[in-house]
Motif scaffolding. Sequence first.
Motif, PDB file in Angstrom:
ATOM      1  N   THR A 108       0.743  -1.106   0.158  1.00 49.72           N
ATOM      2  CA  THR A 108      -0.024  -0.016  -0.107  1.00 49.72           C
ATOM      3  C   THR A 108       0.854   1.600   0.043  1.00 49.72           C
ATOM      4  OG1 THR A 108      -1.375  -0.981   1.518  1.00 49.72           O
ATOM      5  CG2 THR A 108      -2.015   0.952   1.031  1.00 49.72           C
ATOM      6  N   LYS A 109       0.610   2.178  -0.755  1.00 50.79           N
ATOM      7  CA  LYS A 109       1.111   3.265  -1.111  1.00 50.79           C
ATOM      8  C   LYS A 109       0.472   4.171   0.234  1.00 50.79           C
ATOM      9  CE  LYS A 109       1.541   3.379  -5.818  1.00 50.79           C
ATOM     10  NZ  LYS A 109       0.992   4.720  -7.473  1.00 50.79           N
ATOM     11  N   PRO A 110       1.091   5.443   0.948  1.00 47.13           N
ATOM     12  CA  PRO A 110       2.994   5.493   0.446  1.00 47.13           C
ATOM     13  C   PRO A 110       3.858   4.308   1.468  1.00 47.13           C
ATOM     14  CG  PRO A 110       2.227   7.054   2.537  1.00 47.13           C
ATOM     15  CD  PRO A 110       1.253   6.171   1.692  1.00 47.13           C
ATOM     16  N   PHE A 111       5.025   3.540   0.998  1.00 48.80           N
ATOM     17  CA  PHE A 111       5.534   2.682   1.081  1.00 48.80           C
ATOM     18  C   PHE A 111       7.526   2.847   1.373  1.00 48.80           C
ATOM     19  CE2 PHE A 111       5.165   2.616  -3.226  1.00 48.80           C
ATOM     20  CZ  PHE A 111       6.612   2.202  -3.540  1.00 48.80           C
ATOM     21  N   ALA A 112       8.078   1.637   2.275  1.00 49.01           N
ATOM     22  CA  ALA A 112       9.594   2.016   2.115  1.00 49.01           C
ATOM     23  C   ALA A 112      10.030   1.746   1.149  1.00 49.01           C
ATOM     24  CB  ALA A 112       9.722   1.756   3.413  1.00 49.01           C
ATOM     25  N   VAL A 113      11.010   1.879   0.453  1.00 45.78           N
ATOM     26  CA  VAL A 113      11.999   0.962  -0.277  1.00 45.78           C
ATOM     27  C   VAL A 113      12.740  -0.174  -0.080  1.00 45.78           C
ATOM     28  CG1 VAL A 113      11.970   2.939  -2.133  1.00 45.78           C
ATOM     29  CG2 VAL A 113      13.835   2.903  -0.400  1.00 45.78           C
ATOM     30  N   GLN A 114      13.050   0.112   0.983  1.00 53.29           N
ATOM     31  CA  GLN A 114      13.414  -1.363   2.277  1.00 53.29           C
ATOM     32  C   GLN A 114      12.739  -2.410   2.117  1.00 53.29           C
ATOM     33  OE1 GLN A 114      13.347   1.894   3.006  1.00 53.29           O
ATOM     34  NE2 GLN A 114      15.355   2.621   3.098  1.00 53.29           N
ATOM     35  N   GLU A 115      11.636  -2.340   2.262  1.00 52.30           N
ATOM     36  CA  GLU A 115      10.346  -3.065   2.470  1.00 52.30           C
ATOM     37  C   GLU A 115       9.669  -3.771   1.292  1.00 52.30           C
ATOM     38  OE1 GLU A 115       5.803  -4.319   3.925  1.00 52.30           O
ATOM     39  OE2 GLU A 115       6.269  -2.003   4.171  1.00 52.30           O
ATOM     40  N   LEU A 116      10.029  -2.429   0.328  1.00 54.48           N
ATOM     41  CA  LEU A 116       9.573  -3.095  -1.569  1.00 54.48           C
ATOM     42  C   LEU A 116      10.911  -4.254  -1.615  1.00 54.48           C
ATOM     43  CD1 LEU A 116       8.021  -2.766  -4.045  1.00 54.48           C
ATOM     44  CD2 LEU A 116       9.656  -0.887  -4.830  1.00 54.48           C
ATOM     45  N   GLU A 117      11.801  -3.610  -0.896  1.00 51.16           N
ATOM     46  CA  GLU A 117      12.824  -4.594  -1.920  1.00 51.16           C
ATOM     47  C   GLU A 117      12.864  -5.849  -1.241  1.00 51.16           C
ATOM     48  OE1 GLU A 117      17.611  -4.602  -1.068  1.00 51.16           O
ATOM     49  OE2 GLU A 117      16.996  -3.804  -0.335  1.00 51.16           O
ATOM     50  N   ALA A 118      12.781  -6.462   0.130  1.00 44.76           N
ATOM     51  CA  ALA A 118      12.604  -6.762   0.875  1.00 44.76           C
ATOM     52  C   ALA A 118      11.886  -8.172   0.341  1.00 44.76           C
ATOM     53  CB  ALA A 118      12.472  -7.307   2.371  1.00 44.76           C
ATOM     54  N   ARG A 119      10.296  -7.446   0.170  1.00 49.65           N
ATOM     55  CA  ARG A 119       9.101  -8.385  -0.560  1.00 49.65           C
ATOM     56  C   ARG A 119       9.725  -9.119  -2.102  1.00 49.65           C
ATOM     57  NH1 ARG A 119       3.696  -7.129   0.996  1.00 49.65           N
ATOM     58  NH2 ARG A 119       3.871  -6.065   3.256  1.00 49.65           N
ATOM     59  N   LEU A 120      10.421  -8.432  -2.770  1.00 49.50           N
ATOM     60  CA  LEU A 120      10.856  -8.501  -4.058  1.00 49.50           C
ATOM     61  C   LEU A 120      11.948  -9.874  -4.173  1.00 49.50           C
ATOM     62  CD1 LEU A 120      11.509  -5.256  -6.471  1.00 49.50           C
ATOM     63  CD2 LEU A 120       9.397  -6.126  -6.059  1.00 49.50           C
ATOM     64  N   ARG A 121      12.192  -9.869  -3.060  1.00 50.59           N
ATOM     65  CA  ARG A 121      13.582 -11.028  -3.017  1.00 50.59           C
ATOM     66  C   ARG A 121      12.891 -11.916  -2.535  1.00 50.59           C
ATOM     67  NH1 ARG A 121      18.723  -8.841  -3.921  1.00 50.59           N
ATOM     68  NH2 ARG A 121      18.769  -6.882  -3.828  1.00 50.59           N
ATOM     69  N   ALA A 122      11.967 -12.061  -1.937  1.00 48.46           N
ATOM     70  CA  ALA A 122      11.234 -12.979  -0.954  1.00 48.46           C
ATOM     71  C   ALA A 122      10.925 -13.553  -2.723  1.00 48.46           C
ATOM     72  CB  ALA A 122      10.480 -12.542  -0.188  1.00 48.46           C
ATOM     73  N   MET A 123       9.665 -13.139  -2.518  1.00 48.90           N
ATOM     74  CA  MET A 123       9.155 -13.559  -4.286  1.00 48.90           C
ATOM     75  C   MET A 123       9.988 -13.911  -5.410  1.00 48.90           C
ATOM     76  SD  MET A 123       6.662  -9.957  -4.860  1.00 48.90           S
ATOM     77  CE  MET A 123       5.268 -10.471  -5.594  1.00 48.90           C
ATOM     78  N   ILE A 124      10.935 -13.657  -6.023  1.00 47.80           N
ATOM     79  CA  ILE A 124      12.178 -13.925  -6.366  1.00 47.80           C
ATOM     80  C   ILE A 124      13.045 -15.402  -5.755  1.00 47.80           C
ATOM     81  CG2 ILE A 124      14.825 -13.256  -7.879  1.00 47.80           C
ATOM     82  CD1 ILE A 124      13.374 -10.940  -7.473  1.00 47.80           C
ATOM     83  N   ARG A 125      12.965 -15.612  -4.946  1.00 46.12           N
ATOM     84  CA  ARG A 125      13.414 -16.987  -4.234  1.00 46.12           C
ATOM     85  C   ARG A 125      12.112 -17.738  -4.063  1.00 46.12           C
ATOM     86  NH1 ARG A 125      15.570 -13.345   0.476  1.00 46.12           N
ATOM     87  NH2 ARG A 125      13.868 -14.298   1.547  1.00 46.12           N
ATOM     88  N   ARG A 126      11.067 -17.298  -3.723  1.00 44.03           N
ATOM     89  CA  ARG A 126      10.359 -18.854  -3.259  1.00 44.03           C
ATOM     90  C   ARG A 126       9.922 -19.065  -5.050  1.00 44.03           C
ATOM     91  NH1 ARG A 126       6.645 -15.296  -1.691  1.00 44.03           N
ATOM     92  NH2 ARG A 126       5.185 -14.691  -2.680  1.00 44.03           N
ATOM     93  N   GLU A 127       9.661 -18.597  -6.064  1.00 41.20           N
ATOM     94  CA  GLU A 127       9.313 -18.727  -8.098  1.00 41.20           C
ATOM     95  C   GLU A 127      10.465 -19.021  -7.988  1.00 41.20           C
ATOM     96  OE1 GLU A 127       7.561 -18.818 -11.138  1.00 41.20           O
ATOM     97  OE2 GLU A 127       6.888 -18.123  -9.339  1.00 41.20           O
ATOM     98  N   ARG A 128      11.226 -19.603  -7.834  1.00 41.44           N
ATOM     99  CA  ARG A 128      12.984 -20.061  -7.554  1.00 41.44           C
ATOM    100  C   ARG A 128      12.846 -21.306  -7.918  1.00 41.44           C
ATOM    101  NH1 ARG A 128      17.348 -15.296  -8.077  1.00 41.44           N
ATOM    102  NH2 ARG A 128      16.791 -14.803 -10.270  1.00 41.44           N
ATOM    103  N   ARG A 129      12.473 -21.452  -6.580  1.00 40.13           N
ATOM    104  CA  ARG A 129      12.292 -22.707  -5.401  1.00 40.13           C
ATOM    105  C   ARG A 129      11.568 -23.346  -5.482  1.00 40.13           C
ATOM    106  NH1 ARG A 129      12.153 -20.335  -0.849  1.00 40.13           N
ATOM    107  NH2 ARG A 129      10.025 -20.830  -0.592  1.00 40.13           N
TER     108      ARG A 129
END
Length: 235
Positions: A108-129
């Motif tokens: 949800t906007k507004p958001f912290a870019v650090q949280e956005l990065e963490a979400r993206l990395r978790a999604m990428i890890r989960r998808e590759r796994r």
Amino acid sequence: MQHTRDGGLVLIVEDNRDISEMVGEYLESKGFDVDFAADGADGLRLATDNNYDVIILDLMLPRMDGMEVCRRLREEARKATPILMLTSRDALEEKLDGLSAGADDYLTKPFAVQELEARLRAMIRRERRQIGGELLKVADLELDPSSMRATRAGNELQLSPIGLKLLTILMRESPRVVSRQEIEREIWGNALPDSDTLRSHLYNVRKAVDKNFERQLLHTVQSAGYRIADVQTSI
């Protein structure tokens, strides 16, 4: 298109230039490669033509809104790329609609870019796994997570984005029994739907998987959860 940095290749579909540039610059500083689209139609074209590791998709976009982009990407282009949907207000119904259209997470906007990065990395890890380059197979039921295609005895099954996620969870864990809570948490996160939503999706998955076949593969295990298994009756 191949990414050359260790973070992954990200598509940002966002019409607010300030947000788009801020997020893009931050992600590039963290090792990601970034592509941009300023409207839904261009976002859909880029997402269809290229293999991104993750897509950041704003809900409110010109030419085509994020919900429609998400639906077309899943149902027409058959792309399984993880999608993080950006919403402008903290509305449960809006989040549930996005997840039903095929989004994997929301912020949800507004958001912290650090949280956005963490979400993206978790999604990428989960998808590759999850994908691991291999088909999921139980008896004559097969699911290819990379193309979002499920077949039984060679016949393609017609499933919604949520139905495909549900089937993926059960096939990935087969023959283990997966609890209702585990399924809801993985599909909807903290935006839990009402009590009938999972039941409705399970009914549709069961109808697609088992209705025209003699052997039942989707089983309800009383007071425990659900499982996909090649047995004649549930335990």
